[in-house]
Design an enzyme around this catalytic site. Structure first.
Site, PDB file in Angstrom:
ATOM      1  N   GLU A  23      -7.738  20.063  53.297  1.00 51.70           N
ATOM      2  CA  GLU A  23      -8.434  19.101  54.146  1.00 51.70           C
ATOM      3  C   GLU A  23      -7.425  18.218  54.874  1.00 51.70           C
ATOM      4  O   GLU A  23      -6.311  18.005  54.399  1.00 51.70           O
ATOM      5  CB  GLU A  23      -9.372  18.239  53.296  1.00 51.70           C
ATOM      6  CG  GLU A  23     -10.523  19.021  52.692  1.00 51.70           C
ATOM      7  CD  GLU A  23     -11.329  19.797  53.730  1.00 51.70           C
ATOM      8  OE1 GLU A  23     -11.822  19.187  54.684  1.00 51.70           O
ATOM      9  OE2 GLU A  23     -11.432  21.036  53.601  1.00 51.70           O
ATOM     10  N   GLY A  37     -10.645  21.413  57.904  1.00 56.97           N
ATOM     11  CA  GLY A  37      -9.837  22.002  56.849  1.00 56.97           C
ATOM     12  C   GLY A  37      -8.969  23.101  57.450  1.00 56.97           C
ATOM     13  O   GLY A  37      -9.457  23.918  58.224  1.00 56.97           O
ATOM     14  N   TYR A  47     -62.447  13.466  86.440  1.00 58.76           N
ATOM     15  CA  TYR A  47     -62.099  13.302  85.034  1.00 58.76           C
ATOM     16  C   TYR A  47     -63.194  13.947  84.206  1.00 58.76           C
ATOM     17  O   TYR A  47     -64.362  13.535  84.256  1.00 58.76           O
ATOM     18  CB  TYR A  47     -61.953  11.826  84.634  1.00 58.76           C
ATOM     19  CG  TYR A  47     -61.808  11.688  83.142  1.00 58.76           C
ATOM     20  CD1 TYR A  47     -60.706  12.272  82.494  1.00 58.76           C
ATOM     21  CD2 TYR A  47     -62.768  11.063  82.354  1.00 58.76           C
ATOM     22  CE1 TYR A  47     -60.575  12.220  81.120  1.00 58.76           C
ATOM     23  CE2 TYR A  47     -62.647  11.012  80.972  1.00 58.76           C
ATOM     24  CZ  TYR A  47     -61.545  11.588  80.364  1.00 58.76           C
ATOM     25  OH  TYR A  47     -61.421  11.555  79.005  1.00 58.76           O
ATOM     26  N   ARG A  53     -21.318   9.646  63.038  1.00 55.05           N
ATOM     27  CA  ARG A  53     -20.902   9.646  64.441  1.00 55.05           C
ATOM     28  C   ARG A  53     -22.053   9.860  65.428  1.00 55.05           C
ATOM     29  O   ARG A  53     -21.887   9.719  66.632  1.00 55.05           O
ATOM     30  CB  ARG A  53     -19.810  10.703  64.662  1.00 55.05           C
ATOM     31  CG  ARG A  53     -18.447  10.195  64.201  1.00 55.05           C
ATOM     32  CD  ARG A  53     -17.354  11.165  64.550  1.00 55.05           C
ATOM     33  NE  ARG A  53     -17.346  12.311  63.662  1.00 55.05           N
ATOM     34  CZ  ARG A  53     -16.730  13.463  63.948  1.00 55.05           C
ATOM     35  NH1 ARG A  53     -16.116  13.621  65.117  1.00 55.05           N
ATOM     36  NH2 ARG A  53     -16.768  14.465  63.098  1.00 55.05           N
TER      37      ARG A  53
HETATM   38  C1  UD1 Z   1     -16.019  20.470  55.798  1.00 51.03           C
HETATM   39  C2  UD1 Z   1     -14.952  21.299  55.114  1.00 51.03           C
HETATM   40  C3  UD1 Z   1     -13.811  21.556  56.101  1.00 51.03           C
HETATM   41  C4  UD1 Z   1     -14.350  22.250  57.330  1.00 51.03           C
HETATM   42  C5  UD1 Z   1     -15.525  21.469  57.943  1.00 51.03           C
HETATM   43  C6  UD1 Z   1     -16.196  22.309  58.998  1.00 51.03           C
HETATM   44  C7  UD1 Z   1     -15.040  20.563  52.784  1.00 51.03           C
HETATM   45  C8  UD1 Z   1     -14.371  19.794  51.712  1.00 51.03           C
HETATM   46  N1  UD1 Z   1     -14.464  20.584  53.959  1.00 51.03           N
HETATM   47  O1  UD1 Z   1     -15.437  19.233  56.127  1.00 51.03           O
HETATM   48  O2  UD1 Z   1     -12.827  22.352  55.501  1.00 51.03           O
HETATM   49  O3  UD1 Z   1     -13.322  22.425  58.274  1.00 51.03           O
HETATM   50  O4  UD1 Z   1     -16.516  21.186  56.953  1.00 51.03           O
HETATM   51  O5  UD1 Z   1     -17.194  21.583  59.622  1.00 51.03           O
HETATM   52  O6  UD1 Z   1     -16.045  21.185  52.532  1.00 51.03           O
HETATM   53  N2  UD1 Z   1     -22.655  17.509  52.764  1.00 51.03           N
HETATM   54  C9  UD1 Z   1     -23.577  17.299  51.786  1.00 51.03           C
HETATM   55  N3  UD1 Z   1     -23.259  16.590  50.682  1.00 51.03           N
HETATM   56  C10 UD1 Z   1     -22.026  16.043  50.506  1.00 51.03           C
HETATM   57  C11 UD1 Z   1     -21.054  16.263  51.508  1.00 51.03           C
HETATM   58  C12 UD1 Z   1     -21.397  16.988  52.615  1.00 51.03           C
HETATM   59  O7  UD1 Z   1     -24.719  17.767  51.896  1.00 51.03           O
HETATM   60  O8  UD1 Z   1     -21.808  15.408  49.478  1.00 51.03           O
HETATM   61  C13 UD1 Z   1     -23.009  18.274  53.930  1.00 51.03           C
HETATM   62  C14 UD1 Z   1     -22.952  17.478  55.213  1.00 51.03           C
HETATM   63  O9  UD1 Z   1     -24.200  16.858  55.510  1.00 51.03           O
HETATM   64  C15 UD1 Z   1     -22.589  18.521  56.239  1.00 51.03           C
HETATM   65  C16 UD1 Z   1     -21.762  19.540  55.435  1.00 51.03           C
HETATM   66  O10 UD1 Z   1     -22.076  19.316  54.078  1.00 51.03           O
HETATM   67  O11 UD1 Z   1     -23.722  19.199  56.747  1.00 51.03           O
HETATM   68  C17 UD1 Z   1     -20.263  19.377  55.665  1.00 51.03           C
HETATM   69  O12 UD1 Z   1     -19.877  18.102  55.229  1.00 51.03           O
HETATM   70  P1  UD1 Z   1     -18.870  17.202  56.022  1.00 51.03           P
HETATM   71  O13 UD1 Z   1     -18.751  15.906  55.340  1.00 51.03           O
HETATM   72  O14 UD1 Z   1     -19.202  17.202  57.456  1.00 51.03           O
HETATM   73  O15 UD1 Z   1     -17.520  18.013  55.776  1.00 51.03           O
HETATM   74  P2  UD1 Z   1     -16.231  17.935  56.606  1.00 51.03           P
HETATM   75  O16 UD1 Z   1     -15.443  16.775  56.159  1.00 51.03           O
HETATM   76  O17 UD1 Z   1     -16.528  18.048  58.040  1.00 51.03           O
END
Ligand code: UD1
Ligand code: CA
Length: 471
Positions: A158, A143, A370, A17
């Site tokens: 989630e 979540g 300068y 995004r």
């Molecule tokens: C996650 C939480 C959700 C919470 C939200 C808060 C889970 C399953 N869900 O959702 O409950 O409300 O954060 O912001 O955890 N990332 C990785 N590797 C991956 C996936 C994610 O490094 O494989 C990192 C992302 O870069 C990010 C963070 O983990 O910094 C959160 O991941 P994101 O995909 O944003 O999770 P949400 O779906 O927002």
């Protein structure tokens, strides 16, 4: 207490995004990357070697962007979910006992006090885990936190997996957790990708720990602003604004006067001493350090500069990687760059540019000059219009001007060239040869005055052109 903590920061994602080719955690607020802000908060509860960032998208750039040395990195090559990301850090974290703190790399506003409360809650009650939660009006995408009625969390569901009833819950998981490390690593293998997204959800750990008889409690925060991650450039801008306001407030509380604080742009690492004045629309960037009793006037932009006590920076000075000595006065409209160094009591005036140049104590360059690749002694006077010709089209050469020399206006100093101690350069000179100490250097055409010349010209012109009538 610091000894038994491991911090894992999740920073592998792109962040679609943001609409960017750049990994989300590399975007900047208040002069530093999102990830560095999170690391800064983590350093309040752990030392660098206890902190591991999980990286993936643009891993090399993210690694290079981290300025604190000693931070560990783990690579997650494929994004299989938040639990999988933590699992990738397993071999890199130094201790699998004590407390495991998990943070998101995109939450730059996180306050150290929140981390301390979270750690205290988990340790104080010997919980399986503790999760920072908050209630928000629109919980879409987050979540949802489900209560067990006894003050603990039974599960986090989630968005994609939630029932219509669960979607009505406004208490959300902020993605900040503290787990009992030993329990976490014991049960992590029980997380399965059996959900609509086919991801390994870290949030499943809550149900898993609960099923093994270990409670997970919420740390409920009233104000959600500090907790929310950045997803769009609009959120990036508002986080930037909040961090800068925090920084300005900090400086004001420490004794700095800031006029119109909402108009200044001050990066987080900037330091300003007591009783200094920062006027409206000033930008202080990077690692700029300003002493006490300084005045930084409106419109000035200073990046990575050192300004000693009592210096005055008049309006619209642009300076980078430069040093200004105590009681010096610079500006208005001066430019300093590439390790320019103005010693104490110097004066640099309007439209003067200093590049890789040292100006000795009490030296003055008041207007329009300068000065590049130069070493200028103390009490030297540089006249208006003086230019050091430091570049011959191929290489840069040095100009040396010794103590107490006087350089007359509009002098052109063709480098390499040396002007001796106490020497005097006549105005308008082109100096190509060294000038001995206490000598006069003069390099200009002799002046010729022709008596009555102008008058004769006037008379002959009037004879050719009859006077226009009516004018
Ligand atoms: C996650 C939480 C959700 C919470 C939200 C808060 C889970 C399953 N869900 O959702 O409950 O409300 O954060 O912001 O955890 N990332 C990785 N590797 C991956 C996936 C994610 O490094 O494989 C990192 C992302 O870069 C990010 C963070 O983990 O910094 C959160 O991941 P994101 O995909 O944003 O999770 P949400 O779906 O927002
Ligand atoms: Ca997210």
């Amino acid at each position: 207490m610091k000894e038994n903590i491991a911090v894992v920061i999740l920073a592998a994602g792109l962040g679609t995004r943001m609409k960017s080719k750049k990994a989300k955690v590399l975007h900047e607020v208040a002069g530093d990357t999102l990830l560095n802000h999170v690391i800064r908060a983590a350093l309040h509860v752990a030392s660098p070697r206890q902190i591991v960032a999980v990286i993936g998208y643009q891993a090399d750039q993210v690694r290079e962007s981290v300025r604190v040395s000693g931070i560990g990195f783990a690579e997650q090559h494929e994004q299989k979910g938040t639990a999988h990301a933590v699992l990738c850090a397993r071999e890199v974290i130094p201790s699998k006992n004590g407390q495991l703190l998990i943070l998101n790399g995109d939450g730059p506003l996180l306050a150290p006090a929140t981390l301390k409360s979270l750690l205290d809650l988990q340790r104080g009650k010997s919980l399986g885990g503790a999760v920072v939660t908050t209630e928000i009006a629109d919980a879409t995408g987050y979540g949802r936190v489900l209560q067990d009625g006894k003050g603990f969390i039974s599960a986090v569901v989630e968005q994609k997996a939630a029932t219509p009833e669960q979607l009505q819950v406004h208490e959300i998981n902020t993605g900040l957790y503290c787990f009992d490390s030993a329990l976490f690593w014991q049960y992590i293998a029980e997380v399965k990708a059996d959900n609509p997204a086919k991801e390994y959800y870290l949030t499943d750990m809550i149900e898993i720990l609960t099923s093994h008889g270990h409670s997970v409690a919420p740390l409920r925060m009233d104000d959600e602003t500090e907790l929310l991650g950045i997803n769009t450039r609009i959120e990036l801008a508002s986080a930037d604004k909040m961090l800068r306001a925090r920084k300005a407030n900090e400086l004001m509380l420490s004794g700095v006067t800031i006029e119109n604080p909402e108009s200044v742009t001050i990066d987080v690492d900037v330091e300003v001493g007591e009783d200094s004045l920062v006027e409206a629309n000033v930008q202080l960037r990077g690692r700029t350090r300003i002493g006490a009793n300084c005045r930084i006037a409106t419109g000035s932009i200073l990046r990575d500069c050192e300004i000693a006590d009592g210096a005055t920076i008049l309006p619209y000075v642009v300076a980078e990687a430069s040093t200004i000595g105590s009681n010096a006065s610079v500006g208005p409209f001066s430019r300093l760059r590439m390790h320019a160094e103005a010693s104490e009591n110097t004066h640099i005036g309007n439209f003067v540019e200093l590049k890789k140049t040292k100006l000795g104590r009490g030296a003055k360059a008041g207007h329009l000059a300068y000065l590049g690749d130069s070493v200028i002694g103390s009490n030297v006077n540089i006249g208006a219009g003086t230019i050091t010709c430091n570049y011959d089209g191929q290489r840069k050469h040095q100009t040396t001007i010794a103590d107490d020399a006087f350089v007359g206006s509009n002098s052109t100093l063709v480098a390499p060239v040396t002007i001796g101690d106490g020497a005097f350069i006549a105005a308008g000179s082109v100096i190509t040869k060294n000038v001995e100490p206490d000598s006069l250097g003069i390099g200009r055409a002799h002046q010729l005055n022709k008596a009555e010349w102008a008058k004769r010209r006037r008379i002959s012109r009037d004879a050719k052109e009859p006077a226009k009538s009516g004018s």
